[in-house]
Design a protein around this motif. Structure first.
Motif, PDB file in Angstrom:
ATOM      1  N   ALA A 164       0.842  -1.214   0.000  1.00  0.00           N
ATOM      2  CA  ALA A 164       0.000   0.000   0.000  1.00  0.00           C
ATOM      3  C   ALA A 164       0.864   1.245   0.000  1.00  0.00           C
ATOM      4  N   GLN A 165       0.430   2.235  -0.787  1.00  0.00           N
ATOM      5  CA  GLN A 165       1.047   3.562  -0.789  1.00  0.00           C
ATOM      6  C   GLN A 165      -0.056   4.581  -1.008  1.00  0.00           C
ATOM      7  N   GLY A 166      -0.182   5.517  -0.093  1.00  0.00           N
ATOM      8  CA  GLY A 166      -1.220   6.544  -0.236  1.00  0.00           C
ATOM      9  C   GLY A 166      -2.607   5.932  -0.244  1.00  0.00           C
ATOM     10  N   LEU A 167      -3.362   6.185  -1.297  1.00  0.00           N
ATOM     11  CA  LEU A 167      -4.751   5.704  -1.395  1.00  0.00           C
ATOM     12  C   LEU A 167      -4.848   4.418  -2.221  1.00  0.00           C
ATOM     13  N   ILE A 168      -3.708   3.803  -2.527  1.00  0.00           N
ATOM     14  CA  ILE A 168      -3.681   2.608  -3.366  1.00  0.00           C
ATOM     15  C   ILE A 168      -3.189   1.422  -2.542  1.00  0.00           C
ATOM     16  N   ALA A 169      -3.901   0.296  -2.611  1.00  0.00           N
ATOM     17  CA  ALA A 169      -3.451  -0.927  -1.942  1.00  0.00           C
ATOM     18  C   ALA A 169      -3.528  -2.092  -2.916  1.00  0.00           C
ATOM     19  N   LEU A 170      -2.660  -3.062  -2.728  1.00  0.00           N
ATOM     20  CA  LEU A 170      -2.663  -4.288  -3.531  1.00  0.00           C
ATOM     21  C   LEU A 170      -3.123  -5.440  -2.653  1.00  0.00           C
ATOM     22  N   LEU A 171      -3.758  -6.437  -3.285  1.00  0.00           N
ATOM     23  CA  LEU A 171      -4.348  -7.538  -2.525  1.00  0.00           C
ATOM     24  C   LEU A 171      -4.237  -8.827  -3.332  1.00  0.00           C
ATOM     25  N   GLY A 172      -4.037  -9.950  -2.644  1.00  0.00           N
ATOM     26  CA  GLY A 172      -3.987 -11.251  -3.317  1.00  0.00           C
ATOM     27  C   GLY A 172      -2.786 -11.358  -4.245  1.00  0.00           C
ATOM     28  N   ASP A 173      -2.992 -12.006  -5.407  1.00  0.00           N
ATOM     29  CA  ASP A 173      -1.883 -12.253  -6.337  1.00  0.00           C
ATOM     30  C   ASP A 173      -1.237 -10.976  -6.858  1.00  0.00           C
ATOM     31  N   ALA A 174      -1.961  -9.875  -6.882  1.00  0.00           N
ATOM     32  CA  ALA A 174      -1.362  -8.608  -7.315  1.00  0.00           C
ATOM     33  C   ALA A 174      -0.271  -8.178  -6.333  1.00  0.00           C
ATOM     34  N   ALA A 175      -0.444  -8.533  -5.069  1.00  0.00           N
ATOM     35  CA  ALA A 175       0.505  -8.139  -4.025  1.00  0.00           C
ATOM     36  C   ALA A 175       1.575  -9.191  -3.769  1.00  0.00           C
ATOM     37  N   HIS A 176       1.178 -10.459  -3.767  1.00  0.00           N
ATOM     38  CA  HIS A 176       2.106 -11.516  -3.323  1.00  0.00           C
ATOM     39  C   HIS A 176       1.831 -12.839  -4.030  1.00  0.00           C
ATOM     40  N   PRO A 177       2.011 -12.896  -5.353  1.00  0.00           N
ATOM     41  CA  PRO A 177       1.801 -14.179  -6.040  1.00  0.00           C
ATOM     42  C   PRO A 177       2.757 -15.218  -5.476  1.00  0.00           C
ATOM     43  N   MET A 178       2.261 -16.434  -5.257  1.00  0.00           N
ATOM     44  CA  MET A 178       3.074 -17.443  -4.596  1.00  0.00           C
ATOM     45  C   MET A 178       2.938 -18.786  -5.276  1.00  0.00           C
ATOM     46  N   ARG A 179       3.910 -19.618  -5.047  1.00  0.00           N
ATOM     47  CA  ARG A 179       3.866 -20.986  -5.573  1.00  0.00           C
ATOM     48  C   ARG A 179       2.833 -21.783  -4.778  1.00  0.00           C
ATOM     49  N   PRO A 180       2.250 -22.808  -5.405  1.00  0.00           N
ATOM     50  CA  PRO A 180       1.102 -23.485  -4.753  1.00  0.00           C
ATOM     51  C   PRO A 180       1.471 -24.559  -3.739  1.00  0.00           C
ATOM     52  N   TYR A 181       2.708 -24.549  -3.212  1.00  0.00           N
ATOM     53  CA  TYR A 181       3.164 -25.677  -2.403  1.00  0.00           C
ATOM     54  C   TYR A 181       2.806 -25.582  -0.926  1.00  0.00           C
ATOM     55  N   LEU A 182       2.024 -24.575  -0.573  1.00  0.00           N
ATOM     56  CA  LEU A 182       1.460 -24.511   0.776  1.00  0.00           C
ATOM     57  C   LEU A 182      -0.063 -24.391   0.675  1.00  0.00           C
ATOM     58  N   ALA A 183      -0.559 -24.410  -0.564  1.00  0.00           N
ATOM     59  CA  ALA A 183      -2.004 -24.358  -0.853  1.00  0.00           C
ATOM     60  C   ALA A 183      -2.676 -23.170  -0.172  1.00  0.00           C
ATOM     61  N   GLN A 184      -2.068 -21.970  -0.314  1.00  0.00           N
ATOM     62  CA  GLN A 184      -2.592 -20.803   0.405  1.00  0.00           C
ATOM     63  C   GLN A 184      -2.792 -19.575  -0.479  1.00  0.00           C
ATOM     64  N   GLY A 185      -2.694 -19.700  -1.802  1.00  0.00           N
ATOM     65  CA  GLY A 185      -2.831 -18.545  -2.684  1.00  0.00           C
ATOM     66  C   GLY A 185      -4.166 -17.836  -2.528  1.00  0.00           C
ATOM     67  N   ALA A 186      -5.254 -18.575  -2.734  1.00  0.00           N
ATOM     68  CA  ALA A 186      -6.598 -17.991  -2.566  1.00  0.00           C
ATOM     69  C   ALA A 186      -6.830 -17.626  -1.102  1.00  0.00           C
ATOM     70  N   GLY A 187      -6.305 -18.449  -0.200  1.00  0.00           N
ATOM     71  CA  GLY A 187      -6.487 -18.208   1.233  1.00  0.00           C
ATOM     72  C   GLY A 187      -5.894 -16.888   1.685  1.00  0.00           C
ATOM     73  N   MET A 188      -4.688 -16.561   1.192  1.00  0.00           N
ATOM     74  CA  MET A 188      -4.067 -15.294   1.590  1.00  0.00           C
ATOM     75  C   MET A 188      -4.842 -14.099   1.033  1.00  0.00           C
ATOM     76  N   ALA A 189      -5.458 -14.246  -0.152  1.00  0.00           N
ATOM     77  CA  ALA A 189      -6.286 -13.158  -0.702  1.00  0.00           C
ATOM     78  C   ALA A 189      -7.500 -12.912   0.193  1.00  0.00           C
ATOM     79  N   ILE A 190      -8.097 -13.994   0.696  1.00  0.00           N
ATOM     80  CA  ILE A 190      -9.277 -13.860   1.566  1.00  0.00           C
ATOM     81  C   ILE A 190      -8.867 -13.266   2.918  1.00  0.00           C
ATOM     82  N   GLU A 191      -7.730 -13.731   3.460  1.00  0.00           N
ATOM     83  CA  GLU A 191      -7.225 -13.118   4.699  1.00  0.00           C
ATOM     84  C   GLU A 191      -6.950 -11.628   4.491  1.00  0.00           C
ATOM     85  N   ASP A 192      -6.339 -11.286   3.343  1.00  0.00           N
ATOM     86  CA  ASP A 192      -6.093  -9.867   3.030  1.00  0.00           C
ATOM     87  C   ASP A 192      -7.392  -9.074   3.127  1.00  0.00           C
ATOM     88  N   ALA A 193      -8.451  -9.634   2.521  1.00  0.00           N
ATOM     89  CA  ALA A 193      -9.731  -8.906   2.452  1.00  0.00           C
ATOM     90  C   ALA A 193     -10.339  -8.698   3.833  1.00  0.00           C
TER      91      ALA A 193
END
Length: 401
Positions: A292-321
């Protein structure tokens, strides 16, 4: 006067953001480039940390109707077929972490969130329209849409995926990197599979330079399979002949055990095909300014795309929200400070999940002595190695057990 957030992206992260923002008392305008809100066919694993978030949004009943709830996770050798370790799920996960472990079709998770968003009169969904660029001042963000319109808002959330336009403008840090791993994915109706190949649990098969994961989705009626192999991506995936994927897979899995090869070979016989995705990610988040900077924030894959080896990609987006909801609810703070709070509360956890996902990939695909040591450790400490208390008990719905 109610504040208005503009959201770029109508995937799982975008829908979760919209839901969180409305619950924080904001109006929402969401923009999705595609003409329809759809998610491609693939499975998603939801740990109890994510299921707690969905429960907090009142979505437990909807989740129950479409997901599967496996009773255990097992790890097997892709070469010998031997079981290396197991972790009970089901009631044990509920007792330990306050929620179940769920496996769900990605489209069903997206639809669950979309249905919830559609009940909110404060949300305006715009399909076939992307946010191309933005400018921000101290108190207002102005976006330019793909139709050439200028829209004003109090904040902008970039939830527009791994190749996010919002991130490109905010951070100018170039495209995501190719991981050198390819994911072959398929969904098969369990009833169409021979009985011995049906499953109601999560199984991970670990082999040299590859691994396979299978688990039930859609109330257990379908089985999701993903095979991840190391290798270069085709030059032109848009025109890639996916009909050749089954033959490529058979070649990649030569030398693995019969039990695993039987499952992979059974998929085309059910009338389903294998689809190919090259995997991309970014290095772990290094500081809050990357979210996040100023009035702009990134969420989910836009912020932290990750490899699927912990099965948490969609999960981290929901936690972000959920954390975004908490931050946007701080009505006595300026918006830029709320988004700063969101980023400060999320970046380290996301970075840890990204780093652990990378590490898991190296362990899953290990060869030689490292593979031998991994298998021995798994046999001795299976449950302790497979449980992830810092992940499952953490997050925005923190439980203290």
């Amino acid at each position: 006067m109610r504040k208005q957030v503009l959201i770029a992206g109508g995937g799982i992260g975008g829908m979760a953001s919209a839901l969180g923002a409305v619950r924080a008392g904001w109006d929402v305008r969401l923009y999705e480039r595609a003409l329809t809100f759809t998610e491609v066919g693939a499975g998603v694993q939801l740990g109890p940390n994510v299921v707690r978030c969905l429960q907090a949004w009142g979505l437990q009943q909807g989740l129950q109707a479409v997901a599967a709830f496996p009773d255990r996770l097992q790890v097997r050798s892709a070469l010998s077929g031997q079981t290396l370790g197991t972790l009970p799920l089901g009631t044990q996960t509920i007792q330990s972490y306050g929620a179940a472990y769920a496996t769900i079709h990605r489209a069903d998770l997206h639809q669950l969130l979309l249905d919830a968003v559609r009940t909110c009169s404060e949300v305006q969904l715009n399909q076939g329209i992307a946010i191309d660029s933005y400018t921000q001042s101290d108190s207002v963000v102005l976006v330019r849409t793909s139709q050439g319109k200028d829209i004003e808002g109090d904040a902008l959330i970039g939830a527009d995926g791994v190749r996010s336009r919002i991130r490109t403008q905010l951070l100018a840090d170039g495209p995501p990197r190719s991981t050198g791993h390819l994911a072959y994915r398929a969904l098969a109706r369990q009833a169409a599979l021979p009985k011995r190949l049906r499953t109601q649990q999560v199984t991970a098969w670990l082999g040299p330079r590859l691994h396979v994961v299978q688990y039930p989705v859609r109330r257990g009626e379908w089985q999701n399979l993903v095979v991840i192999v190391q290798g270069p991506a085709p030059d032109d995936l848009e025109h890639w002949n996916h009909a050749a994927n089954a033959a490529d897979l058979a070649q990649a899995l030569a030398g693995t055990c019969t039990a695993l090869q039987d499952i992979i070979r059974a998929v085309p016989a059910t009338g389903q095909g294998w689809r190919l995705w090259p995997l991309a990610d970014r290095p772990p988040v290094r500081h809050a300014d990357q979210m996040a900077q100023g009035l702009i924030a990134l969420l989910g894959d836009a912020a932290h795309p990750m490899r699927p080896y912990l099965a948490q990609g969609a999960g981290m987006a929901i936690e972000d929200a959920v954390q975004l909801q908490n931050a946007l609810s701080m009505h006595d703070l300026e918006v830029s400070l709320r988004l700063r709070r969101y980023a400060l509360n999320r970046w380290q956890r996301n970075a840890r999940v990204q780093a652990r996902s990378q590490r898991n990939g190296r362990i899953f695909h290990a060869t030689g002595l490292v593979r031998w040591g991994r298998d021995l450790s798994m046999r001795l400490l299976g449950e302790r190695l497979l449980d992830v208390p810092w992940l499952y008990s953490g997050g925005p719905m923190q439980h203290h057990f």
